[in-house]
Write an enzyme that holds these catalytic residues in place. Structure first.
Site, PDB file in Angstrom:
ATOM      1  N   GLY A  19       0.846  -1.201   0.000  1.00 18.79           N
ATOM      2  CA  GLY A  19       0.000   0.000   0.000  1.00 18.79           C
ATOM      3  C   GLY A  19       0.876   1.244   0.000  1.00 18.79           C
ATOM      4  O   GLY A  19       2.038   1.220  -0.429  1.00 18.79           O
TER       5      GLY A  19
ATOM      6  N   GLY B  17       2.418   2.869   2.395  1.00 17.70           N
ATOM      7  CA  GLY B  17       3.663   2.759   3.153  1.00 17.70           C
ATOM      8  C   GLY B  17       4.652   1.852   2.447  1.00 17.70           C
ATOM      9  O   GLY B  17       5.787   2.239   2.146  1.00 17.70           O
TER      10      GLY B  17
ATOM     11  N   GLU C  57     -18.066  11.154   1.556  1.00 23.14           N
ATOM     12  CA  GLU C  57     -17.903  10.924   0.118  1.00 23.14           C
ATOM     13  C   GLU C  57     -18.925   9.888  -0.386  1.00 23.14           C
ATOM     14  O   GLU C  57     -19.486  10.031  -1.464  1.00 23.14           O
ATOM     15  CB  GLU C  57     -16.464  10.491  -0.173  1.00 23.14           C
ATOM     16  CG  GLU C  57     -15.510  11.669   0.000  1.00 23.14           C
ATOM     17  CD  GLU C  57     -14.025  11.330  -0.019  1.00 23.14           C
ATOM     18  OE1 GLU C  57     -13.222  12.263  -0.143  1.00 23.14           O
ATOM     19  OE2 GLU C  57     -13.664  10.155   0.081  1.00 23.14           O
TER      20      GLU C  57
ATOM     21  N   ALA D  20      -3.191   8.927   4.227  1.00 19.83           N
ATOM     22  CA  ALA D  20      -2.140   8.524   3.288  1.00 19.83           C
ATOM     23  C   ALA D  20      -0.785   9.194   3.547  1.00 19.83           C
ATOM     24  O   ALA D  20       0.261   8.536   3.465  1.00 19.83           O
ATOM     25  CB  ALA D  20      -2.608   8.817   1.868  1.00 19.83           C
ATOM     26  N   GLN D  21      -0.782  10.498   3.862  1.00 20.98           N
ATOM     27  CA  GLN D  21       0.501  11.214   3.950  1.00 20.98           C
ATOM     28  C   GLN D  21       1.465  10.640   4.995  1.00 20.98           C
ATOM     29  O   GLN D  21       2.645  10.451   4.693  1.00 20.98           O
ATOM     30  CB  GLN D  21       0.270  12.709   4.177  1.00 20.98           C
ATOM     31  CG  GLN D  21       0.059  13.483   2.886  1.00 20.98           C
ATOM     32  CD  GLN D  21       1.192  13.326   1.876  1.00 20.98           C
ATOM     33  OE1 GLN D  21       2.360  13.250   2.228  1.00 20.98           O
ATOM     34  NE2 GLN D  21       0.853  13.251   0.618  1.00 20.98           N
TER      35      GLN D  21
HETATM   36  C1  LIG Z   1     -12.270   4.247   1.612  1.00 24.09           C
HETATM   37  C2  LIG Z   1     -11.032   4.985   2.079  1.00 24.09           C
HETATM   38  C3  LIG Z   1     -10.858   6.316   1.723  1.00 24.09           C
HETATM   39  C4  LIG Z   1      -9.722   7.001   2.134  1.00 24.09           C
HETATM   40  N1  LIG Z   1      -9.574   8.316   1.761  1.00 24.09           N
HETATM   41  C5  LIG Z   1      -8.440   8.964   2.095  1.00 24.09           C
HETATM   42  C6  LIG Z   1      -8.224  10.309   1.661  1.00 24.09           C
HETATM   43  O1  LIG Z   1      -9.067  10.902   0.969  1.00 24.09           O
HETATM   44  N2  LIG Z   1      -7.058  10.909   2.028  1.00 24.09           N
HETATM   45  C7  LIG Z   1      -6.107  10.267   2.767  1.00 24.09           C
HETATM   46  O2  LIG Z   1      -5.055  10.844   3.033  1.00 24.09           O
HETATM   47  N3  LIG Z   1      -6.289   9.019   3.199  1.00 24.09           N
HETATM   48  C8  LIG Z   1      -7.423   8.342   2.893  1.00 24.09           C
HETATM   49  N4  LIG Z   1      -7.615   7.058   3.310  1.00 24.09           N
HETATM   50  C9  LIG Z   1      -6.594   6.435   4.201  1.00 24.09           C
HETATM   51  C10 LIG Z   1      -5.398   5.941   3.412  1.00 24.09           C
HETATM   52  O3  LIG Z   1      -5.808   5.206   2.280  1.00 24.09           O
HETATM   53  C11 LIG Z   1      -4.563   5.073   4.352  1.00 24.09           C
HETATM   54  O4  LIG Z   1      -4.161   5.884   5.427  1.00 24.09           O
HETATM   55  C12 LIG Z   1      -3.337   4.499   3.670  1.00 24.09           C
HETATM   56  O5  LIG Z   1      -3.728   3.622   2.636  1.00 24.09           O
HETATM   57  C13 LIG Z   1      -2.464   3.767   4.678  1.00 24.09           C
HETATM   58  O6  LIG Z   1      -1.372   3.180   4.023  1.00 24.09           O
HETATM   59  P1  LIG Z   1      -0.750   1.810   4.577  1.00 24.09           P
HETATM   60  O7  LIG Z   1       0.407   1.508   3.708  1.00 24.09           O
HETATM   61  O8  LIG Z   1      -0.565   1.907   6.020  1.00 24.09           O
HETATM   62  O9  LIG Z   1      -1.904   0.735   4.350  1.00 24.09           O
HETATM   63  P2  LIG Z   1      -2.607   0.273   3.005  1.00 24.09           P
HETATM   64  O10 LIG Z   1      -2.488   1.300   1.931  1.00 24.09           O
HETATM   65  O11 LIG Z   1      -3.981  -0.130   3.422  1.00 24.09           O
HETATM   66  O12 LIG Z   1      -1.780  -1.005   2.557  1.00 24.09           O
HETATM   67  C14 LIG Z   1      -1.755  -2.163   3.326  1.00 24.09           C
HETATM   68  C15 LIG Z   1      -1.408  -3.315   2.405  1.00 24.09           C
HETATM   69  O13 LIG Z   1      -1.087  -4.447   3.187  1.00 24.09           O
HETATM   70  C16 LIG Z   1      -1.662  -5.594   2.624  1.00 24.09           C
HETATM   71  N5  LIG Z   1      -1.842  -6.584   3.687  1.00 24.09           N
HETATM   72  C17 LIG Z   1      -2.609  -6.475   4.796  1.00 24.09           C
HETATM   73  N6  LIG Z   1      -2.502  -7.574   5.558  1.00 24.09           N
HETATM   74  C18 LIG Z   1      -1.638  -8.394   4.916  1.00 24.09           C
HETATM   75  C19 LIG Z   1      -1.136  -9.684   5.192  1.00 24.09           C
HETATM   76  N7  LIG Z   1      -1.475 -10.353   6.306  1.00 24.09           N
HETATM   77  N8  LIG Z   1      -0.302 -10.257   4.306  1.00 24.09           N
HETATM   78  C20 LIG Z   1       0.056  -9.596   3.173  1.00 24.09           C
HETATM   79  N9  LIG Z   1      -0.390  -8.369   2.868  1.00 24.09           N
HETATM   80  C21 LIG Z   1      -1.220  -7.765   3.728  1.00 24.09           C
HETATM   81  C22 LIG Z   1      -2.977  -5.092   2.020  1.00 24.09           C
HETATM   82  O14 LIG Z   1      -3.439  -5.966   1.008  1.00 24.09           O
HETATM   83  C23 LIG Z   1      -2.565  -3.720   1.497  1.00 24.09           C
HETATM   84  O15 LIG Z   1      -2.137  -3.769   0.168  1.00 24.09           O
HETATM   85  C24 LIG Z   1      -8.748   6.345   2.921  1.00 24.09           C
HETATM   86  C25 LIG Z   1      -8.929   5.003   3.277  1.00 24.09           C
HETATM   87  C26 LIG Z   1     -10.060   4.330   2.861  1.00 24.09           C
HETATM   88  C27 LIG Z   1     -10.254   2.886   3.243  1.00 24.09           C
END
Ligand SMILES: Cc1cc2nc3c(=O)[nH]c(=O)nc-3n(C[C@H](O)[C@H](O)[C@H](O)COP(=O)(O)OP(=O)(O)OC[C@H]3O[C@@H](n4cnc5c(N)ncnc54)[C@H](O)[C@@H]3O)c2cc1C
Length: 458
Positions: free
Chosen positions: A29, A31, A191, A339-340
């Site tokens: 994702g 990160g 949204e 996201a940031q």
């Molecule tokens: C509907 C929605 C709308 C959003 N809108 C906004 C917005 O407008 N602005 C904003 O800044 N933020 C928004 N966010 C929040 C933002 O998307 C998250 O903060 C961001 O994606 C976090 O990044 P991350 O890398 O921590 O997790 P993620 O991007 O969620 O990535 C996690 C990854 O880990 C993988 N994973 C999980 N468990 C396992 C496992 N056991 N084994 C292997 N892989 C695994 C998943 O498949 C995924 O690909 C929104 C979130 C959602 C759900």
């Protein structure tokens, strides 16, 4: 016995593939992908393991659920995203456990085969999941929106509800199908109701004969005193006013207290009410991915109420400089789960690993650069807040669109998204991605009815 020998064989194969420093990144994702990219050209073998084969741009997920965008535009294949990065590979597998003393990530392949991935440095970026605050049974009646599968199901469910309204035998049954309740008025909830209102009141009315989509009731239920609680009060008031102008019934200080497949009971400031509604959508809370709990258990790190793991200022785990965690699954300086922080932490950890590989001086602690908040409400209306500069309406909407397109991966996706928006939102005012089948509708209607799953879904 067979499983054990397969694990050992796999472990051996992995060991033989390279003697360089091995970085395993769990999650592709925001990160994980930024850690990966920051390691381009580094003297390390990078393995990204994800349960999906794509990098999901969650902020536009609601547009897939609303039939505006096709899923491929917001979910490019991870393999394609890292194709030019010779030192990186990606595996489709689910990480189930972590052997910290042995430095092994235990995963399962889609066919059930166990995988053991040895690491020298581990980065866990597995995001967050929906939290139902002790009412896990509500997940069946009010699904959330976190993954592409959730968005596909939600789209099928919403479209099935309109189809069933057309077939309904009585006005009461029709009303039940035409009532949509979104729980939680954060950006995702706002949204979603905005899109439901546009779909019901502007897009669909001309396509139906018996049902009157324009009469659909769209409710936004929020336990707190305002919509978009993290935004400035001026933007909260604007958002609520705009939603109400769009026909959304905004219920503040109102909590969901019970649910079934055909109704929801809410408790407001004055009374309790049971609302007949076939579609309920959960946008009220998140908790860290279960891997945060596993990491905490094996390393002794603490977690907060949302299950997020406490990391040190350099995003590593206490007593384990070789393990990092970033994004939605961590708690650090009370940063929000958006996201940031995930993007900036990913870049930071990638650079830190590179510095360590080069044996250069210890990096400074992670410092977050706040780029502000934004949320869209409906066509030509959004709210943005950056360093105290606040915009609403068309200006806010233009800024929102620009930032979201900019952060999509690949120019092709950016251009196609702008074209699709222009077509769907400005010229045709249609939603092109409204495809469902009899089997999908049956599945969706069965899925949330307690009658068991009907095969033939997506
Ligand atoms: C509907 C929605 C709308 C959003 N809108 C906004 C917005 O407008 N602005 C904003 O800044 N933020 C928004 N966010 C929040 C933002 O998307 C998250 O903060 C961001 O994606 C976090 O990044 P991350 O890398 O921590 O997790 P993620 O991007 O969620 O990535 C996690 C990854 O880990 C993988 N994973 C999980 N468990 C396992 C496992 N056991 N084994 C292997 N892989 C695994 C998943 O498949 C995924 O690909 C929104 C979130 C959602 C759900």
């Amino acid at each position: 016995m067979v499983l054990k020998s397969q694990v050992l064989l796999c472990r051996e194969k992995m060991r033989m593939t390279g003697s360089r420093h091995r970085v395993v990144i769990v999650g592709g994702g925001f990160g994980g992908i930024n850690v990966t990219r920051a390691l381009t050209g580094a003297d390390a073998d990078v393995t990204v393991v994800d349960r999906t084969n794509h990098h999901l741009f969650q902020p536009l997920l609601y547009q897939v659920a609303a039939g505006i965008l096709p899923e491929g535009l917001i979910a490019p294949a991870l393999r394609n995203v890292i194709r030019k990065q010779a030192n990186a590979r990606t595996l489709l597998a689910s990480v189930e456990d972590l052997d910290v003393p042995g430095r092994i990530v235990s995963a399962v392949a889609p066919d059930g085969r166990p995988l053991a991935l040895p690491y020298d440095t581990l980065v866990v970026a597995s995001g967050a999941a929906d939290a139902y605050f002790g009412h896990e049974e509500w997940a069946e009646f009010a699904p959330g929106l976190k993954t592409l599968e959730d968005a596909r199901h939600l789209r099928s469910h919403i479209l099935s509800a309109f189809e069933m309204a057309e077939l309904a035998a009585t006005p009461a049954e029709q009303a039940q199908y035409l009532t949509f309740v979104v729980i939680g008025a954060g950006p995702t909830g706002v949204e979603l109701v905005g899109q439901l209102a546009e779909l019901a009141h502007q897009v669909l009315p001309r396509d139906y004969r018996s049902a009157v989509p324009a009469e659909a009731k769209i409710l936004l239920v929020e336990a707190g005193p305002a919509v978009l609680s993290a935004f400035h009060p001026k933007l909260q008031r604007y958002t609520q006013r705009r939603l109400e102008e769009m026909g959304v019934d905004v219920r503040l200080n109102t909590a969901a207290i019970a649910m079934s497949h055909d109704s929801i009971t809410v408790r407001g400031p004055e009374r309790e009410e049971q609302i007949p509604a076939r579609t309920k959508i959960w946008a009220a809370g998140v908790q860290a991915s279960p891997l945060a709990g596993i990491l905490a258990e094996v390393t002794g790190a603490g977690t907060d109420r949302a299950g997020r793991i406490a990391v040190l200022p350099d995003c590593s785990l206490p007593g384990h400089p070789e393990i990092f965690a970033v994004g939605d699954m961590i708690s650090l300086n009370q940063l929000p789960g958006v996201a940031q922080p995930a993007i900036q932490q990913g870049k930071y950890v990638g650079k830190l690993i590179r510095a360590r590989l080069r044996d250069t001086a210890a990096a400074k602690p992670f410092r977050y650069r706040d780029k502000g908040n934004m949320a869209t409400i409906g066509h030509l209306s959004a709210v943005t807040d950056s360093s105290g500069l606040r915009f609403t309406g068309v200006i806010g909407y233009t800024m929102w669109g620009f930032v979201h397109v900019l952060y999509l991966i690949d120019w092709g996706n950016r251009i196609a998204t702008m074209y699709t928006w222009a077509r769907a939102l400005t010229f045709t005012k249609n939603r092109a991605h409204r495809v469902i089948t009899f089997e999908q509708a049956r599945y969706e209607l069965g899925q949330h009815s307690g009658e068991g799953k009907i095969p033939g879904g997506l």
